[in-house]
Scaffold this motif. Structure first.
Motif, short mmCIF file in Angstrom:
data_model
loop_
_atom_site.label_atom_id
_atom_site.label_comp_id
_atom_site.label_asym_id
_atom_site.label_seq_id
_atom_site.Cartn_x
_atom_site.Cartn_y
_atom_site.Cartn_z
N UNK A 59 -22.25 13.82 40.90
CA UNK A 59 -23.56 13.75 40.81
C UNK A 59 -23.84 12.04 41.28
N UNK A 60 -22.81 11.04 41.53
CA UNK A 60 -23.46 9.94 41.76
C UNK A 60 -22.64 9.35 43.16
N UNK A 61 -21.80 10.17 43.73
CA UNK A 61 -20.87 9.61 44.93
C UNK A 61 -21.44 10.03 46.33
N UNK A 62 -21.47 9.13 47.20
CA UNK A 62 -21.77 9.33 48.63
C UNK A 62 -20.94 8.34 49.62
N UNK A 63 -20.28 9.13 50.77
CA UNK A 63 -19.33 8.29 51.66
C UNK A 63 -20.13 8.01 52.94
N UNK A 64 -20.01 6.83 53.61
CA UNK A 64 -20.41 6.67 54.97
C UNK A 64 -19.11 6.17 55.62
N UNK A 65 -19.36 6.44 56.87
CA UNK A 65 -17.98 5.94 57.74
C UNK A 65 -17.99 4.23 57.56
N UNK A 66 -16.84 3.89 57.68
CA UNK A 66 -16.69 2.28 57.43
C UNK A 66 -17.31 1.44 58.32
N UNK A 67 -17.50 1.94 59.61
CA UNK A 67 -18.32 0.92 60.39
C UNK A 67 -19.90 0.99 60.26
N UNK A 68 -20.27 2.32 59.75
CA UNK A 68 -21.66 2.64 59.63
C UNK A 68 -22.06 1.64 58.43
N UNK A 69 -21.14 1.73 57.43
CA UNK A 69 -21.46 1.18 56.25
C UNK A 69 -21.45 -0.30 56.24
N UNK A 70 -20.53 -0.84 57.25
CA UNK A 70 -20.51 -2.47 57.47
C UNK A 70 -21.89 -2.82 58.13
N UNK A 71 -22.38 -1.96 59.02
CA UNK A 71 -23.88 -2.28 59.79
C UNK A 71 -24.75 -1.96 58.63
N UNK A 72 -25.01 -1.15 57.69
CA UNK A 72 -26.06 -1.09 56.87
C UNK A 72 -26.22 -2.00 55.69
N UNK A 73 -25.03 -2.26 55.13
CA UNK A 73 -25.10 -3.25 54.16
C UNK A 73 -24.72 -4.63 54.62
N UNK A 74 -24.98 -5.02 55.86
CA UNK A 74 -24.61 -6.38 56.39
C UNK A 74 -23.38 -6.89 55.93
N UNK A 75 -22.27 -5.99 56.26
CA UNK A 75 -21.19 -6.55 55.98
C UNK A 75 -20.04 -6.63 57.16
N UNK B 273 -17.62 -7.36 60.08
CA UNK B 273 -16.40 -8.11 60.11
C UNK B 273 -15.68 -8.25 58.83
N UNK B 274 -16.29 -7.74 57.73
CA UNK B 274 -15.68 -8.09 56.48
C UNK B 274 -15.19 -6.64 55.74
N UNK B 275 -14.84 -6.65 54.41
CA UNK B 275 -14.62 -5.62 53.54
C UNK B 275 -14.75 -6.01 52.31
N UNK B 276 -15.42 -5.19 51.32
CA UNK B 276 -15.72 -5.50 50.00
C UNK B 276 -14.22 -5.53 49.08
N UNK B 277 -13.69 -4.58 49.30
CA UNK B 277 -12.36 -4.44 48.74
C UNK B 277 -11.37 -3.66 49.43
N UNK B 278 -10.01 -3.57 48.85
CA UNK B 278 -9.03 -2.67 49.46
C UNK B 278 -8.64 -1.80 48.50
N UNK B 279 -8.49 -0.60 48.81
CA UNK B 279 -7.93 0.48 48.11
C UNK B 279 -6.59 0.80 48.35
N UNK B 280 -5.85 1.10 47.05
CA UNK B 280 -4.30 1.24 47.38
C UNK B 280 -3.95 2.50 46.54
N UNK B 281 -3.15 3.29 47.34
CA UNK B 281 -2.31 4.64 46.59
C UNK B 281 -1.15 4.21 46.33
N UNK B 282 -0.53 4.86 45.35
CA UNK B 282 1.12 4.52 45.03
C UNK B 282 1.49 5.66 44.72
N UNK B 283 3.16 5.80 44.77
CA UNK B 283 3.91 7.03 44.62
C UNK B 283 3.70 7.36 43.15
N UNK B 284 3.66 6.52 42.29
CA UNK B 284 3.78 7.07 40.77
C UNK B 284 2.56 6.26 40.12
N UNK B 285 1.04 6.93 40.24
CA UNK B 285 0.24 6.36 39.64
C UNK B 285 0.24 6.14 38.14
#
Length: 429
Positions: A216-232, A234-246
């Motif tokens: 009820x609260x989540x939406x996804x844009x492509x990375x390039x489009x989000x960079x343009x829309x949110x004035x980002x 050449x940068x990223x806000x964070x880096x998400x990591x997945x691991x074998x044993x969460x």
């Protein structure tokens, strides 16, 4: 000289079985036996059902978290610009992502744009959502999104539009192919201040991740489009990591932090949801103690039934002792009487508890229908249905508790019968 019979000989079982089948004149003993049997059955059933729901709830909760969120998130401590604003973006996100991928145990790394809460609008409705910018291949590696319980549209078209949760789609009344408008307060800087930024996107994918708050609260844009829309740019806000044993993500937290660099901080899914999980564990322990007390109360009925049985069978005990039956044999006879009730009640409770866990969906649907609907509110519970997950360890725990208490409480009246003086037992006969 004849040797002593072995413990739990055939004649001891025969006598015990004879006593369990009380005649009509001894109906009180039979009633107490049935009460004990039903009490233990219901107590074990309640214990197994509770343990199954507890396991299912935790599994469902953790599964939806790990399926639609990162196991660990790398953030920057930030720098203060000349205007005094804190900038926490990551300009070297590509190099940092490569270093993180080299950490043992890491399965996936994805730079993202965290757009925060924005306003999404259809022709008739508005709703606040959290927009995340992520590359389509990275989003496709999230099982809770790409392999959602229910989905519509084509995730591979993320670069052409927007992906939204099913709850968002219902709130604003859109389907795949419709267009919605996004309004962000952090738009273009003008001499008159910062003006909102507005853009329209086609809905290309709708997902149901299994968590009400995500859908009820989540939406996804492509990375390039989000960079343009949110004035980002050449940068990223964070880096998400997945691991074998969460489940043990803390084991790789330090290597991830070292690979990210000195100005990085890490948040794991346990840091975000750990308080809820700890509260859930405390609640589980309390519920287990309470239900264990119920099993003990049910087992205590065996004591009442055995005491009545010993009183009614005083003459029989005196005769058995007179013809040579030992104290140990008398004790085992009445121990069999009590433990057999506990054994049968435990078995029936296990069957009922397992059937409840296996068929919980139709049972829950029937209860919901009988109550007129609305029994389970996903906006409060976070998930859409009451889950149950049957584990052998939980069943064995319930069986061990029930049988242990049943055998323990049986010993005391059985010892009283064994120590009965045969002369006193036959004096008034």
């Amino acid at each position: 000289m004849a040797s002593n019979p072995p413990p739990f000989a055939a004649f001891e079982w025969m006598i015990a079985w004879r006593y369990l089948r009380a005649r009509r004149a001894e109906g009180g003993v039979s009633v107490m036996t049935w009460i004990s049997l039903i009490g233990i059955t219901l107590a074990v059933f309640a214990l197994i059902a509770t343990l199954a729901v507890r396991s299912g709830f935790r599994s469902e909760f953790v599964g939806t978290i790990l399926g639609a969120n990162a196991h660990a998130t790398i953030l920057s401590v930030g720098e203060v610009d000349p205007l005094g604003n804190l900038n926490r973006t990551i300009p070297e996100y590509g190099e940092m992502a490569e270093r993180l991928r080299a950490v043992p145990g890491v399965t996936h790394v994805a730079p993202v744009i965290s757009g925060g809460m924005v306003l999404v609008s259809s022709q008739t409705q508005n709703w606040g959502v959290e927009v995340i910018g992520i590359a389509q291949p990275d989003l496709a590696d999230m099982p809770g999104i790409a392999a959602a319980e229910q989905s519509a549209g084509d995730l591979s078209r993320l670069g052409e539009g927007i992906a939204i949760g099913s709850g968002v789609a219902r709130r604003i009344g859109v389907r795949v192919g419709d267009r919605l408008r996004i309004t962000s307060p952090n738009g273009v800087q003008t001499p008159m201040g910062r003006s909102p930024r507005v853009n329209a996107y086609e809905v290309v994918y709708i997902f149901t991740a299994g968590r009400y708050d995500i859908d009820s609260t989540r939406a996804y844009l492509s990375f390039d489009e989000a960079q343009s829309f949110f004035n980002r740019e050449g940068v990223a806000d964070e880096i998400q990591v997945m691991v074998e044993d969460p489940e043990h993500v803390e084991n790789v937290a330090l290597p991830l932090l070292q690979a990210a660099g000195d100005r990085a901080v890490i948040w794991t899914w346990r840091d975000i949801s750990g308080g809820f999980l700890r509260a859930l564990e405390v609640e589980d322990n309390v519920m287990f103690i309470i239900l264990s007390i119920l099993v003990l109360i049910a087992a205590m009925n065996i004591v009442s039934g055995l005491i009545m049985l010993v009183k009614n069978k005083g003459r029989d005990i005196g005769i058995l002792r007179t013809i040579g039956l030992s104290e140990g044999s008398v004790l085992r006879v009445f121990f069999i009487c009590g433990s057999f009730t506990g054994l049968i009640g435990t078995g029936m409770g296990v069957i009922l508890g397992c059937l409840f866990a296996i068929y919980i969906d139709p049972i829950f649907s029937f209860v919901n229908f009988a109550m007129g609907g609305g029994v389970w509110d996903p906006s409060i519970r976070g998930i859409y249905a009451l889950p149950a997950e049957l584990h052998l360890a939980d069943v064995l725990k319930a069986v061990a508790l029930s049988l242990g208490l049943s055998f323990l409480v049986t010993i005391f009246p059985a010892r009283r019968a064994a120590r009965m003086n045969p002369v006193e037992a036959l004096r008034y006969e």
